[in-house]
Design a protein around this motif. Structure first.
Motif, PDB file in Angstrom:
ATOM      1  N   GLN A   1      12.668  -8.747  -0.910  1.00  0.00           N
ATOM      2  CA  GLN A   1      13.154  -8.290  -1.871  1.00  0.00           C
ATOM      3  C   GLN A   1      12.626  -8.094  -2.474  1.00  0.00           C
ATOM      4  O   GLN A   1      12.473  -7.466  -4.167  1.00  0.00           O
ATOM      5  CB  GLN A   1      14.049  -8.750  -1.942  1.00  0.00           C
ATOM      6  CG  GLN A   1      15.631  -8.551  -3.421  1.00  0.00           C
ATOM      7  CD  GLN A   1      16.951  -9.509  -3.628  1.00  0.00           C
ATOM      8  OE1 GLN A   1      16.914 -10.811  -2.810  1.00  0.00           O
ATOM      9  NE2 GLN A   1      17.920  -9.149  -4.882  1.00  0.00           N
TER      10      GLN A   1
ATOM     11  N   GLN B   1       3.293  -0.500   3.978  1.00  0.00           N
ATOM     12  CA  GLN B   1       2.540   0.132   4.887  1.00  0.00           C
ATOM     13  C   GLN B   1       2.776   0.375   6.156  1.00  0.00           C
ATOM     14  O   GLN B   1       2.644   1.130   6.763  1.00  0.00           O
ATOM     15  CB  GLN B   1       1.065   0.169   4.555  1.00  0.00           C
ATOM     16  CG  GLN B   1       0.692   0.233   3.573  1.00  0.00           C
ATOM     17  CD  GLN B   1       0.306  -0.923   2.019  1.00  0.00           C
ATOM     18  OE1 GLN B   1       1.252  -1.306   2.156  1.00  0.00           O
ATOM     19  NE2 GLN B   1      -0.451  -1.252   1.746  1.00  0.00           N
TER      20      GLN B   1
ATOM     21  N   ALA C   1       9.049  -8.484  -2.985  1.00  0.00           N
ATOM     22  CA  ALA C   1       8.074  -7.241  -3.403  1.00  0.00           C
ATOM     23  C   ALA C   1       8.582  -5.882  -3.569  1.00  0.00           C
ATOM     24  O   ALA C   1       7.817  -5.374  -4.619  1.00  0.00           O
ATOM     25  CB  ALA C   1       7.641  -7.426  -2.014  1.00  0.00           C
ATOM     26  N   LYS C   2       9.889  -5.880  -3.212  1.00  0.00           N
ATOM     27  CA  LYS C   2      11.152  -4.762  -3.595  1.00  0.00           C
ATOM     28  C   LYS C   2      10.657  -5.035  -5.668  1.00  0.00           C
ATOM     29  O   LYS C   2      10.460  -3.537  -5.893  1.00  0.00           O
ATOM     30  CB  LYS C   2      12.066  -3.868  -3.239  1.00  0.00           C
ATOM     31  CG  LYS C   2      11.475  -3.560  -1.720  1.00  0.00           C
ATOM     32  CD  LYS C   2      13.205  -2.981  -1.107  1.00  0.00           C
ATOM     33  CE  LYS C   2      13.490  -2.535   0.589  1.00  0.00           C
ATOM     34  NZ  LYS C   2      14.872  -2.740   1.020  1.00  0.00           N
ATOM     35  N   LEU C   3      11.146  -5.335  -6.051  1.00  0.00           N
ATOM     36  CA  LEU C   3      11.369  -5.804  -7.740  1.00  0.00           C
ATOM     37  C   LEU C   3       9.818  -5.177  -8.499  1.00  0.00           C
ATOM     38  O   LEU C   3      10.504  -4.985  -9.351  1.00  0.00           O
ATOM     39  CB  LEU C   3      12.079  -6.798  -7.771  1.00  0.00           C
ATOM     40  CG  LEU C   3      13.448  -7.163  -7.275  1.00  0.00           C
ATOM     41  CD1 LEU C   3      14.261  -8.351  -7.451  1.00  0.00           C
ATOM     42  CD2 LEU C   3      14.654  -5.636  -7.953  1.00  0.00           C
ATOM     43  N   GLN C   4       8.453  -5.457  -7.384  1.00  0.00           N
ATOM     44  CA  GLN C   4       7.809  -6.451  -8.160  1.00  0.00           C
ATOM     45  C   GLN C   4       6.539  -4.568  -7.896  1.00  0.00           C
ATOM     46  O   GLN C   4       5.662  -4.817  -8.362  1.00  0.00           O
ATOM     47  CB  GLN C   4       6.953  -7.580  -7.911  1.00  0.00           C
ATOM     48  CG  GLN C   4       7.879  -8.966  -8.118  1.00  0.00           C
ATOM     49  CD  GLN C   4       6.387  -9.536  -7.841  1.00  0.00           C
ATOM     50  OE1 GLN C   4       5.242  -9.969  -7.933  1.00  0.00           O
ATOM     51  NE2 GLN C   4       7.572 -10.595  -6.455  1.00  0.00           N
ATOM     52  N   SER C   5       7.074  -3.717  -7.004  1.00  0.00           N
ATOM     53  CA  SER C   5       6.563  -2.783  -6.113  1.00  0.00           C
ATOM     54  C   SER C   5       5.572  -3.407  -5.696  1.00  0.00           C
ATOM     55  O   SER C   5       4.381  -2.407  -5.838  1.00  0.00           O
ATOM     56  CB  SER C   5       6.816  -1.750  -7.747  1.00  0.00           C
ATOM     57  OG  SER C   5       8.038  -1.054  -8.060  1.00  0.00           O
ATOM     58  N   ALA C   6       5.148  -4.031  -4.808  1.00  0.00           N
ATOM     59  CA  ALA C   6       3.902  -5.002  -4.566  1.00  0.00           C
ATOM     60  C   ALA C   6       3.940  -5.366  -2.999  1.00  0.00           C
ATOM     61  O   ALA C   6       4.594  -4.561  -2.468  1.00  0.00           O
ATOM     62  CB  ALA C   6       3.862  -6.400  -4.950  1.00  0.00           C
ATOM     63  N   ASN C   7       3.111  -5.317  -2.175  1.00  0.00           N
ATOM     64  CA  ASN C   7       3.311  -5.172  -1.309  1.00  0.00           C
ATOM     65  C   ASN C   7       2.653  -6.992  -0.578  1.00  0.00           C
ATOM     66  O   ASN C   7       2.393  -8.040  -1.573  1.00  0.00           O
ATOM     67  CB  ASN C   7       0.832  -4.758  -0.759  1.00  0.00           C
ATOM     68  CG  ASN C   7       1.129  -3.780  -1.089  1.00  0.00           C
ATOM     69  OD1 ASN C   7       1.856  -3.003  -0.615  1.00  0.00           O
ATOM     70  ND2 ASN C   7       0.414  -3.294  -2.308  1.00  0.00           N
TER      71      ASN C   7
ATOM     72  N   TYR D   1       3.242  -5.423   4.440  1.00  0.00           N
ATOM     73  CA  TYR D   1       4.616  -4.564   3.936  1.00  0.00           C
ATOM     74  C   TYR D   1       4.081  -3.490   2.419  1.00  0.00           C
ATOM     75  O   TYR D   1       3.188  -4.078   1.914  1.00  0.00           O
ATOM     76  CB  TYR D   1       4.917  -5.877   3.229  1.00  0.00           C
ATOM     77  CG  TYR D   1       6.755  -4.655   1.859  1.00  0.00           C
ATOM     78  CD1 TYR D   1       8.151  -3.978   3.331  1.00  0.00           C
ATOM     79  CD2 TYR D   1       6.592  -4.451   1.207  1.00  0.00           C
ATOM     80  CE1 TYR D   1       8.636  -3.843   2.578  1.00  0.00           C
ATOM     81  CE2 TYR D   1       8.291  -4.649   0.520  1.00  0.00           C
ATOM     82  CZ  TYR D   1       8.448  -3.662   0.925  1.00  0.00           C
ATOM     83  OH  TYR D   1       9.680  -3.520   0.445  1.00  0.00           O
TER      84      TYR D   1
ATOM     85  N   HIS E   1      -0.216  -6.838  -6.216  1.00  0.00           N
ATOM     86  CA  HIS E   1      -0.394  -5.348  -6.334  1.00  0.00           C
ATOM     87  C   HIS E   1      -2.161  -4.977  -5.723  1.00  0.00           C
ATOM     88  O   HIS E   1      -2.546  -4.014  -5.538  1.00  0.00           O
ATOM     89  CB  HIS E   1      -0.276  -4.535  -7.226  1.00  0.00           C
ATOM     90  CG  HIS E   1       0.658  -5.086  -7.936  1.00  0.00           C
ATOM     91  ND1 HIS E   1       1.490  -6.279  -8.577  1.00  0.00           N
ATOM     92  CD2 HIS E   1       1.946  -4.538  -8.295  1.00  0.00           C
ATOM     93  CE1 HIS E   1       2.741  -6.300  -8.513  1.00  0.00           C
ATOM     94  NE2 HIS E   1       3.289  -4.740  -8.515  1.00  0.00           N
TER      95      HIS E   1
ATOM     96  N   GLU F   1       8.982  -2.177   6.097  1.00  0.00           N
ATOM     97  CA  GLU F   1       9.903  -1.640   5.417  1.00  0.00           C
ATOM     98  C   GLU F   1      10.656  -3.076   5.811  1.00  0.00           C
ATOM     99  O   GLU F   1      11.780  -3.676   5.296  1.00  0.00           O
ATOM    100  CB  GLU F   1      10.568  -0.303   5.040  1.00  0.00           C
ATOM    101  CG  GLU F   1       9.013  -0.355   4.399  1.00  0.00           C
ATOM    102  CD  GLU F   1      10.637   1.329   4.043  1.00  0.00           C
ATOM    103  OE1 GLU F   1      11.656   2.096   3.675  1.00  0.00           O
ATOM    104  OE2 GLU F   1       9.883   2.508   3.229  1.00  0.00           O
TER     105      GLU F   1
END
Length: 905
Positions: free
Chosen positions: A501, A608, A503-509, A606, A568, A611
């Motif tokens: 969650q 790649q 990582a999704k909020l930050q659009s990060a890996n 994550y 990132h 998910e």
């Protein structure tokens, strides 16, 4: 006086009728059922019954968890259990396994195959369970398991008092319409109505065995013959514990076993029907009414007590001998009323009035004070504004107060509570620092009370400090590895959604790393499990020094998982992986022993490579095995790894069919005596032509067999076919030595020697011309056990050959300790033999050394006459290679041998 007695008798009958109606009504609506349950429980303790012996419990106990060293267990363990129970002729098998836990495809395939091949009926559980959010879900076996087994409900529901007493033969849950697993375990015996389990049957008399002992074969071979078997949890840490009468708590599997025994012994307990209960109440009321006419009050009391004893004796006999539960509390209540009436009716009215007056004169304040002062709980009584009226000694002791509070003190001064004048619905929990500086956790409730028409507040306080510490310890144990203290799989399941969650909020890996120690088994085998445990603890400590990790966990055995913080920039992780590599570049010191141990890392990113965390972990695991295969420290997941795994899965299922369907073809490559140029033997080489994939490399399908446990079946098939072929050729006048290759796992198989012994008992002539080949690396890696096995095979009369000699980097001095007849020099030494003097020296040295140890020398990969001549000059005994013949099928090989023999006739 006569008139007075008559009035008294009439009053008694009126009261008796009213009480009888009231008690009968309450009994009709089951208001006394909980008390009747307790009395039923007590009666079951008065006689102990033995189990029938028709059922055996296989326990997933603490011993098994410790011995296996991993939880949840791989499903292949249950496959092994099924195979064992089939071998020892069990009658039925119920496996109480939770299918909601994660598993690998290979493990699922292994269990599915064992279920499909089982000749014993398999029963698997289905049950509904509530998650943390209050939603109900159905858990049941995967279709691959269910199609060859029977599914039954494994739900066990407690009574309102929290104790499990009865079993419903058929699930009434709309989500799960199925018979109970106990019904499926029975052979022709059924029970349609819910029944009470007979807890007079002692659980200790049920035959039982640890899962570890079953897998290891440590049991009486007759234990399971024609017996129903339940495989279920008994370890307290697994949590499958239910409260029951008489025994406090029992594992769910044991309760199901008692339910089975109850039906087998025809001990299903049923309550007497309601109309019989009401008739008994009426008969007792009539008897007590007649007895009231007895003038002697002593005889009247004896009559009532006699009724009580008679009622309970009859109920005890009915329950223990006829499996009938007769509720007696309503009857005892009626007797109690009659007893009270017997006493009251004999008291003079003046005494009654005097007694009532005495009670009325009781000082309410003094009575309240006595209760407060003698309570085992802490009690504080206050005014509505919080002013303390009194508190007992227990509250002062709990709070370690130096002085007793007075009326000027407020409740907030000692408990720091809001003194709202309202009742608490549920107990509240607070943590306080006492005046002595110690921290305690308390649970308190408050309630409004009225004394002398004055409303006050009563606080009831209970010290739950130890209970809270125990709950915290239990929570830590559930979510942390007991050996290393770091997180376990349970904690991963809790924390991984939060990382995703974030990582999704930050659009990060973020990176998931699967870390496995290389050759950890060697540490356990060489130094013992205590040293292995200490090594795991040191590894866990050093992993925690790696910066940038969100979670470090141990999955079990020597496997660790690291979840790195979202970022990132993927290049940042490379630096952290280098720090991991530095950890294993250093030595680990265990009890003055310096250990150098390496590790293999599998990396998945994550989003790649997935998910959801289950996919990431699976892909990291695949990458880790690829790193081991490539002998690299780390490897990043690639889609081709998954395709390779799918290919192995496909080959796993097809290879089993190929072995069972005799699709593995044996080819034979001749061995030539160099001096005479005659054929003296042949090496057996397995070949598999897959219907869809075409020819499969032996290295590939043998590797699949070793990885999936099929190697024994494959090897035994090859040995059996080779012995049959040798016997056939002997009958045709072809007397040559046949050599088969054994894998590392074959030499560690305790059944190998006995298998050879059985085969040669049926074909004794084949033993004279039979040998086995093992690689040099195998012998050096598992020397003690391998040498022991090779020695046993040699005692049977087999010749033993060391294959690929020179590739295992072993000491030549070690050869004299090996029970070996022949050395096969690896083909790599012959490639540049003519151009390389050093190679010639090596080959000649090995030949001379082997001859000094009375061993023959075979040279593999001979491709030309010049090389053959050189080997003859060096003194080599036997040659093998394409110069003479490639590997051929048995018919072609026989023709070739006959043609060769004609050249010498």
């Amino acid at each position: 006086m006569i008139k007075t007695n008559r009035i008294r008798t009439i009053d008694f009958w009126i009261a008796l009728v009213l009480i009888t109606i009231a008690i009968g009504t309450l009994n009709f609506y089951a208001q006394f059922r909980s008390i009747d349950f307790r009395m039923m429980d007590w009666r079951s303790t008065q006689i102990e019954r033995q189990a029938s012996g028709d059922l055996v419990l296989v326990e997933m106990d603490s011993q098994s968890i410790k011995e296996f060293g991993v939880w949840p267990w791989p499903r292949s363990y249950f496959a092994l259990a099924i195979d064992q129970l089939n071998q020892y002729q069990a009658k039925r098998i119920f496996i109480d396994i939770d299918f909601s836990s994660s598993s690998s495809d290979l493990q699922d395939q292994s269990l599915a195959w064992s279920i499909e091949q089982s000749k014993v009926p398999i029963i698997l559980p289905a049950f509904t369970q509530e998650d943390a959010s209050g939603n109900w879900s159905l858990t049941q076996a995967l279709p691959m398991f269910a199609e060859n087994s029977s599914l039954g409900s494994a739900n066990i529901s407690p009574e309102p008092d929290g104790l499990v007493r009865q079993l419903n033969p058929f699930s009434q849950d709309p989500m799960l319409i199925a018979p109970n697993v106990v019904m499926l375990m029975l052979d022709g015996m059924t029970s349609s109505d819910p029944f009470f389990i007979d807890f007079s049957i002692s659980p200790s008399t049920i035959p039982r065995i640890s899962m570890a002992d079953l897998i290891a074969g440590r049991f009486n071979p007759n234990l399971f013959a024609d017996k129903v078997v339940i495989i279920g949890a008994s370890a307290i840490e697994l949590g499958d514990i239910k409260a029951v009468p008489n025994y406090f708590v029992l594992p769910g599997a044991t309760i199901l076993a008692l339910a089975y025994e109850t039906i087998v012994q025809e001990r299903q307990l049923y309550f007497v029907e309601m109309h019989y209960q009401l008739i008994a109440i009426l008969l007792l009321a009539f008897t007590l009414g007649i007895g009231f006419k007895i003038k002697s009050w002593r005889l009247g009391i004896f009559l009532v007590l006699g009724c009580v004893l008679s009622i309970e004796t009859i109920a005890l006999v009915l329950q223990t001998q006829r499996s009938i539960v007769f509720p007696t509390f309503a009857l005892h209540l009626l007797c109690l009323f009659a007893l009270i009436q017997q006493v009251i009716s004999r008291l003079k009215i003046e005494q009654i009035l005097s007694f009532r007056h005495l009670i009325a004169q009781r000082n309410a304040e003094a009575w309240s004070h006595t209760i407060v002062m003698n309570s085992s709980e802490g009690i504080v009584r206050t005014e509505l504004d919080g002013s303390i009226i009194e508190c007992n000694a227990r509250i002062m002791d709990m709070l370690q107060l130096e002085h007793e509070p007075n009326s000027s003190d407020k409740i907030d001064d000692i408990l720091e509570l809001e003194h709202l004048a309202e009742n608490t619905i549920r107990p509240q929990k607070i943590t306080l620092n006492t005046q002595a500086g110690m921290s305690f956790t308390f649970e308190y409730s408050r309630q409004l009370v009225k004394l002398d028409n004055k409303t006050q507040v009563a606080y009831l306080v209970r010290d739950i400090t130890q209970q809270t510490k125990y709950e915290q310890q239990l929570h830590h144990q559930v979510n942390h590895d007991h050996l290393t203290g770091i997180a376990n799989r349970g904690q991963i399941e809790l924390q991984s959604p939060l990382v995703i969650q974030s990582a999704k909020l930050q659009s990060a890996n973020f990176a998931v790393v699967m870390l496995d120690l290389d050759n950890f088994k060697d540490v356990n085998d060489a130094l013992g499990h205590n040293h292995g445990d200490l090594l795991l603890q040191q590894v866990a400590q050093k992993l925690q020094t790696v910066p940038g990790t969100e979670l470090i966990a141990r999955l079990g055995g020597d496997e660790f998982v690291l979840i790195f913080s979202p970022s990132h920039d993927l290049s940042l992780y490379a630096e952290q992986f280098k720090k991991l590599q530095k950890i294993f570049a250093q030595r680990f010191k265990i009890h003055d022993i310096d250990l150098s141990i390496s590790a293999s890392l599998g990396i998945a990113y994550y989003p790649q490579h997935g998910e959801d965390f289950e996919t990431l972990l699976k892909h990291a695991d695949l990458a880790m095995y690829q790193a081991k295969k490539n002998m690299q420290f780390s490897c990043v997941f690639d889609q081709q790894y998954q395709q390779a795994t799918l290919r192995r899965l496909m080959l796993f299922g097809d290879l089993r069919d190929a072995v069972n369907g005799h699709q593995i073809q044996l080819n034979y490559q001749p061995k030539i005596d160099i001096a005479s140029r005659k054929v003296i033997g042949a090496e057996v080489l397995a070949r598999w032509h897959h219907p869809q994939l075409g020819p499969i490399s032996p290295d590939e399908f043998v590797g699949v067999a070793e990885h999936t446990g099929l190697i024994q079946g494959l090897s035994f098939y090859i040995i059996e076919q080779a012995i049959a072929q040798a016997q056939l050729w002997q009958s045709q006048g072809i007397n040559i030595n046949i050599a088969v290759n054994l894998s590392p796992q074959n030499l560690l198989d305790v059944k190998l020697v006995d298998y050879f012994r059985q085969q040669f008992a049926a074909a004794p002539l084949a033993l004279q011309n039979f040998s086995v080949e093992v690689t040099e690396t195998v012998v050096m890696t598992n020397s003690a056990k391998c040498i022991e096995t090779l020695g046993e095979l040699r005692k049977l009369g087999l010749k033993v050959s060391i294959d690929d000699f020179g590739t295992g980097h072993s000491s030549l001095q070690y050869l004299d300790k090996l029970p070996v007849d022949e050395l096969k020099i690896d083909r790599s030494f012959l490639l540049n033999l003519l151009e390389s003097p050093s190679q010639q020296t090596i080959v000649k040295t090995v030949i001379d050394l082997a001859h000094s140890l009375n061993m023959q020398v075979v040279c593999e990969g001979v491709e030309d006459e010049v090389t053959l001549a050189s080997l003859e000059t060096f003194g080599a005994d036997i040659a093998q290679g394409y110069l003479f013949s490639p590997p051929q099928a048995s018919e072609a090989f026989l023709s070739w041998v006959i043609n060769q023999q004609r050249k010498f006739d």
